[in-house]
Write a protein that holds these residues in place. Structure first.
Motif, PDB file in Angstrom:
ATOM      1  N   HIS A 177       6.505 -44.810  10.455  1.00 35.01           N
ATOM      2  CA  HIS A 177       6.851 -43.571  11.147  1.00 35.01           C
ATOM      3  C   HIS A 177       7.671 -42.643  10.261  1.00 35.01           C
ATOM      4  N   ALA A 178       8.567 -43.218   9.456  1.00 36.55           N
ATOM      5  CA  ALA A 178       9.372 -42.390   8.546  1.00 36.55           C
ATOM      6  C   ALA A 178       8.483 -41.756   7.486  1.00 36.55           C
ATOM      7  N   ALA A 179       7.542 -42.530   6.952  1.00 32.51           N
ATOM      8  CA  ALA A 179       6.664 -42.005   5.906  1.00 32.51           C
ATOM      9  C   ALA A 179       5.669 -40.986   6.439  1.00 32.51           C
ATOM     10  N   GLU A 180       5.477 -40.947   7.755  1.00 32.44           N
ATOM     11  CA  GLU A 180       4.578 -39.976   8.374  1.00 32.44           C
ATOM     12  C   GLU A 180       5.309 -38.699   8.795  1.00 32.44           C
ATOM     13  N   ALA A 181       6.611 -38.629   8.561  1.00 34.15           N
ATOM     14  CA  ALA A 181       7.404 -37.483   9.028  1.00 34.15           C
ATOM     15  C   ALA A 181       6.847 -36.166   8.485  1.00 34.15           C
ATOM     16  N   GLN A 182       6.632 -35.206   9.365  1.00 33.90           N
ATOM     17  CA  GLN A 182       6.077 -33.908   8.969  1.00 33.90           C
ATOM     18  C   GLN A 182       6.953 -33.204   7.936  1.00 33.90           C
ATOM     19  N   TRP A 183       8.259 -33.360   8.075  1.00 29.79           N
ATOM     20  CA  TRP A 183       9.190 -32.698   7.153  1.00 29.79           C
ATOM     21  C   TRP A 183       8.954 -33.160   5.718  1.00 29.79           C
ATOM     22  N   LEU A 184       8.709 -34.466   5.545  1.00 29.58           N
ATOM     23  CA  LEU A 184       8.474 -35.005   4.200  1.00 29.58           C
ATOM     24  C   LEU A 184       7.226 -34.399   3.571  1.00 29.58           C
ATOM     25  N   TRP A 185       6.141 -34.334   4.336  1.00 22.85           N
ATOM     26  CA  TRP A 185       4.878 -33.835   3.793  1.00 22.85           C
ATOM     27  C   TRP A 185       4.923 -32.330   3.576  1.00 22.85           C
ATOM     28  N   ARG A 186       5.656 -31.633   4.424  1.00 23.45           N
ATOM     29  CA  ARG A 186       5.845 -30.188   4.200  1.00 23.45           C
ATOM     30  C   ARG A 186       6.592 -29.966   2.894  1.00 23.45           C
ATOM     31  N   LYS A 187       7.620 -30.798   2.650  1.00 22.99           N
ATOM     32  CA  LYS A 187       8.383 -30.707   1.408  1.00 22.99           C
ATOM     33  C   LYS A 187       7.474 -30.983   0.212  1.00 22.99           C
ATOM     34  N   MET A 188       6.600 -31.981   0.306  1.00 25.44           N
ATOM     35  CA  MET A 188       5.655 -32.280  -0.768  1.00 25.44           C
ATOM     36  C   MET A 188       4.736 -31.089  -1.041  1.00 25.44           C
ATOM     37  N   CYS A 189       4.254 -30.458   0.031  1.00 25.96           N
ATOM     38  CA  CYS A 189       3.370 -29.293  -0.116  1.00 25.96           C
ATOM     39  C   CYS A 189       4.075 -28.155  -0.844  1.00 25.96           C
ATOM     40  N   LEU A 190       5.302 -27.866  -0.443  1.00 24.63           N
ATOM     41  CA  LEU A 190       6.036 -26.755  -1.045  1.00 24.63           C
ATOM     42  C   LEU A 190       6.406 -27.049  -2.492  1.00 24.63           C
ATOM     43  N   GLN A 191       6.722 -28.312  -2.796  1.00 21.08           N
ATOM     44  CA  GLN A 191       7.032 -28.668  -4.182  1.00 21.08           C
ATOM     45  C   GLN A 191       5.809 -28.498  -5.087  1.00 21.08           C
ATOM     46  N   ARG A 192       4.650 -28.826  -4.583  1.00 16.49           N
ATOM     47  CA  ARG A 192       3.443 -28.791  -5.410  1.00 16.49           C
ATOM     48  C   ARG A 192       2.842 -27.398  -5.510  1.00 16.49           C
ATOM     49  N   TRP A 193       2.829 -26.649  -4.391  1.00 18.77           N
ATOM     50  CA  TRP A 193       2.119 -25.378  -4.390  1.00 18.77           C
ATOM     51  C   TRP A 193       3.015 -24.159  -4.204  1.00 18.77           C
ATOM     52  N   GLY A 194       4.289 -24.371  -3.919  1.00 18.98           N
ATOM     53  CA  GLY A 194       5.205 -23.234  -3.818  1.00 18.98           C
ATOM     54  C   GLY A 194       5.134 -22.505  -2.505  1.00 18.98           C
ATOM     55  N   PHE A 195       3.929 -22.352  -1.952  1.00 17.62           N
ATOM     56  CA  PHE A 195       3.769 -21.678  -0.667  1.00 17.62           C
ATOM     57  C   PHE A 195       2.596 -22.322   0.055  1.00 17.62           C
ATOM     58  N   CYS A 196       2.784 -22.589   1.339  1.00 17.91           N
ATOM     59  CA  CYS A 196       1.696 -23.090   2.176  1.00 17.91           C
ATOM     60  C   CYS A 196       1.766 -22.380   3.512  1.00 17.91           C
ATOM     61  N   SER A 197       0.628 -22.014   4.047  1.00 16.79           N
ATOM     62  CA  SER A 197       0.604 -21.254   5.289  1.00 16.79           C
ATOM     63  C   SER A 197       0.584 -22.179   6.489  1.00 16.79           C
ATOM     64  N   GLN A 198       1.644 -22.151   7.292  1.00 14.54           N
ATOM     65  CA  GLN A 198       1.691 -22.946   8.506  1.00 14.54           C
ATOM     66  C   GLN A 198       0.710 -22.402   9.536  1.00 14.54           C
ATOM     67  N   ALA A 199       0.329 -21.105   9.396  1.00 14.48           N
ATOM     68  CA  ALA A 199      -0.615 -20.507  10.337  1.00 14.48           C
ATOM     69  C   ALA A 199      -1.953 -21.227  10.304  1.00 14.48           C
ATOM     70  N   VAL A 200      -2.351 -21.703   9.117  1.00 15.76           N
ATOM     71  CA  VAL A 200      -3.613 -22.445   9.013  1.00 15.76           C
ATOM     72  C   VAL A 200      -3.521 -23.736   9.810  1.00 15.76           C
ATOM     73  N   LEU A 201      -2.394 -24.447   9.689  1.00 20.19           N
ATOM     74  CA  LEU A 201      -2.232 -25.718  10.385  1.00 20.19           C
ATOM     75  C   LEU A 201      -2.119 -25.519  11.887  1.00 20.19           C
ATOM     76  N   ALA A 202      -1.531 -24.397  12.305  1.00 24.09           N
ATOM     77  CA  ALA A 202      -1.295 -24.156  13.722  1.00 24.09           C
ATOM     78  C   ALA A 202      -2.511 -23.588  14.438  1.00 24.09           C
ATOM     79  N   SER A 203      -3.562 -23.280  13.696  1.00 20.01           N
ATOM     80  CA  SER A 203      -4.757 -22.712  14.306  1.00 20.01           C
ATOM     81  C   SER A 203      -5.315 -23.672  15.349  1.00 20.01           C
ATOM     82  N   PRO A 204      -5.704 -23.152  16.527  1.00 23.54           N
ATOM     83  CA  PRO A 204      -6.263 -24.036  17.557  1.00 23.54           C
ATOM     84  C   PRO A 204      -7.563 -24.702  17.126  1.00 23.54           C
ATOM     85  N   LEU A 205      -8.225 -24.115  16.092  1.00 27.61           N
ATOM     86  CA  LEU A 205      -9.467 -24.705  15.592  1.00 27.61           C
ATOM     87  C   LEU A 205      -9.202 -25.821  14.584  1.00 27.61           C
TER      88      LEU A 205
END
Length: 495
Positions: A58-86
């Motif tokens: 459960h700790a390794a699945e934490a959204q905060w951790l993976w968001r941090k990984m995304c930002l470290q690797r790509w600098g910017f990630c759009s949460q709007a894409v993830l929040a899309s109902p589709l």
């Protein structure tokens, strides 16, 4: 310490020190959990071990951790894409899918992409643009529809779905087309033909929206928006710069840039305050920077606000995309045959009674002596990185003049280059595309790695690539046919 006392917050903190591969492994411990359930272990001990694994998982699945990984690797990630109902996916899913896609795009292995040949033009392709594409800043990894428009000397504009190779629409024939661009919002495509007829097309349907007859045999186009108003500036073969307003293409102004010489450099600055215009055809001419307000809202009592850039014999120019108005130029070094790259900051100084343009040199350095071609391609990646191609050579420079990388992998001249935050793609007359990807080295900083070739077909049928463009997950190039009928090659990578 009892393992069960390691609460999730402590584990999450520990996991912040893991590398990407280690975090992926840590999040998979539930597999061990399932195997233990099948083992002949005492129920109490099994319960305690499974409890530890559950905390770990459960700790390794934490959204905060993976968001941090995304930002470290790509600098910017759009949460709007993830929040899309589709879509409705997690940061972990986003990270795994995007990193898997980038691995495919770096390796270029068979099976990692599809290639479609888009046939239908009966003339040469003069340009192609992405109308609906996938941005490296805001990648929609779950979208499968990408639209590219192409213009041809056969007098038609065609729109293609590059994933399935479907022709979406085709315009009626007119005089041979000479250029094509898209507008900033990617809603429309704009074309010019050999008679100077400029047309605006609705991108999704192909409906003609407006037309304007400039009566010039050559038109170089640039579109931009200022305060929600739509403008199109047109460089002509007689040396003037004409500006049209709105989708009705109402003429707003016309000024002389270089009398009797073709204006084939027309660029707009990122802050939309400046137009750089000039000619590559005369070694003694200097390009100009023009205040866009003088073009879009001209005053009858005042001359247009413009200033010569203090270089002559300009071969190529580009605005640095991350700066408001920083212009890089490749030009002939004064009183020599050598070439130099010089960077200027453009600004306006306003007083009570007048405004004055300031063009201040930031950097300047000589280019290699083996650049003899006047056909130089110039692009900018960010505030400190310039990509340049001439003949079959490719160079990457910092704005200080430090050579970051150089390549001579094509055996014939490079005809087109495409640069984004992930890669550089070069098209060549040798009938190949070369894909190179950016990498941050701890010691050397930003550098470029050569990856692989994409081939355009048979030399018995084709001459070479003439244009290339790309979005985040696809590459499209135009191949010159020996029978005069050019073909588009679309390479699509999927996650």
């Amino acid at each position: 310490m009892n393992p069960q006392s390691l609460i999730s917050d402590c584990l999450i903190h520990i996991f912040t020190f893991l590398q990407e591969e280690d975090l992926i492994s840590a999040s998979g411990v539930c597999k061990v959990n399932r195997s233990l359930q099948k083992a002949e272990v005492a129920l109490t001990a099994q319960h305690e071990v499974c409890s530890v694994f559950q905390h770990w998982h459960h700790a390794a699945e934490a959204q905060w951790l993976w968001r941090k990984m995304c930002l470290q690797r790509w600098g910017f990630c759009s949460q709007a894409v993830l929040a899309s109902p589709l879509v409705n996916h997690s940061w972990k899913t986003y990270f795994l899918r995007r990193s898997h896609l980038e691995t495919k795009m770096k390796e270029g292995r068979t099976g990692g992409y599809t290639c479609k040949s888009l046939r239908g033009h009966t003339g040469g392709v003069v340009g192609l643009v992405y109308l609906k594409g996938n941005s490296p800043v805001n990648p929609d990894l779950w979208s499968t529809s990408t639209t590219v428009c192409s213009a041809s000397t056969d007098g038609t504009v065609r729109a293609w779905n590059i994933q399935n190779g479907e022709l979406l629409w085709c315009s009626g024939k007119q005089s041979p087309l000479s250029s094509i661009i898209r507008d900033e919002r990617s809603d429309f495509v704009i074309t010019a033909d050999s008679t100077g007829l400029i047309k605006v097309w609705q991108g999704q349907t192909g409906q003609e929206v407006a037309s304007y007859s400039s009566a010039f045999t050559h038109c170089t186009l640039v579109q931009y928006n200022k305060e929600n108003d739509w403008f199109l500036s047109v460089g002509t073969n007689q040396g003037s710069l004409c500006t049209l307003a709105g989708l009705a293409l109402t003429k707003r102004s016309s000024i002389m840039v270089c009398d009797s010489f073709k204006v084939n450099i027309v660029l707009v600055s990122p802050d939309k305050k400046w137009i750089a215009a000039g000619s590559k055809d005369m070694v003694d001419l200097s390009p100009k920077v023009i205040y866009t307000e003088s073009l879009t809202s001209p005053s009858e009592d005042e001359d247009p606000l413009c200033q010569l850039v203090p270089v002559t014999g300009c071969h190529a120019a580009v605005f640095i995309p991350t700066q408001s108005a920083r212009l890089a130029t490749v030009h002939r070094k004064e009183r020599t045959v050598n070439k130099a790259l010089t960077v200027f900051d453009v600004s306006v100084k306003k007083s009570k009674y007048k405004s004055q343009i300031q063009v201040q040199q930031v950097e300047s350095f000589l280019l290699p002596l083996n650049i003899t071609s006047s056909d130089i391609l110039l692009e900018a990646k960010d505030s400190n990185c310039i990509v340049m191609a001439a003949d079959h050579h490719l160079w990457v420079y910092s704005l200080k003049g430090i050579l970051l990388a150089s390549f001579e992998e094509h055996i014939m001249p490079i005809t087109s280059i495409c640069v984004d935050s992930f890669r550089v793609v070069t098209a060549s007359q040798d009938l190949s595309l070369r894909v190179l990807t950016w990498r941050h080295d701890r010691d050397q900083g930003l550098t470029l790695d050569s990856r692989y070739h994409l081939l355009g077909g048979s030399h018995s049928m084709s001459r070479g690539f003439s244009h290339v463009s790309c979005d985040y997950s696809s590459i499209v190039g135009s191949v010159q046919g020996k029978d005069g009928k050019d073909v588009l090659k679309a390479y699509t990578f999927t996650s």
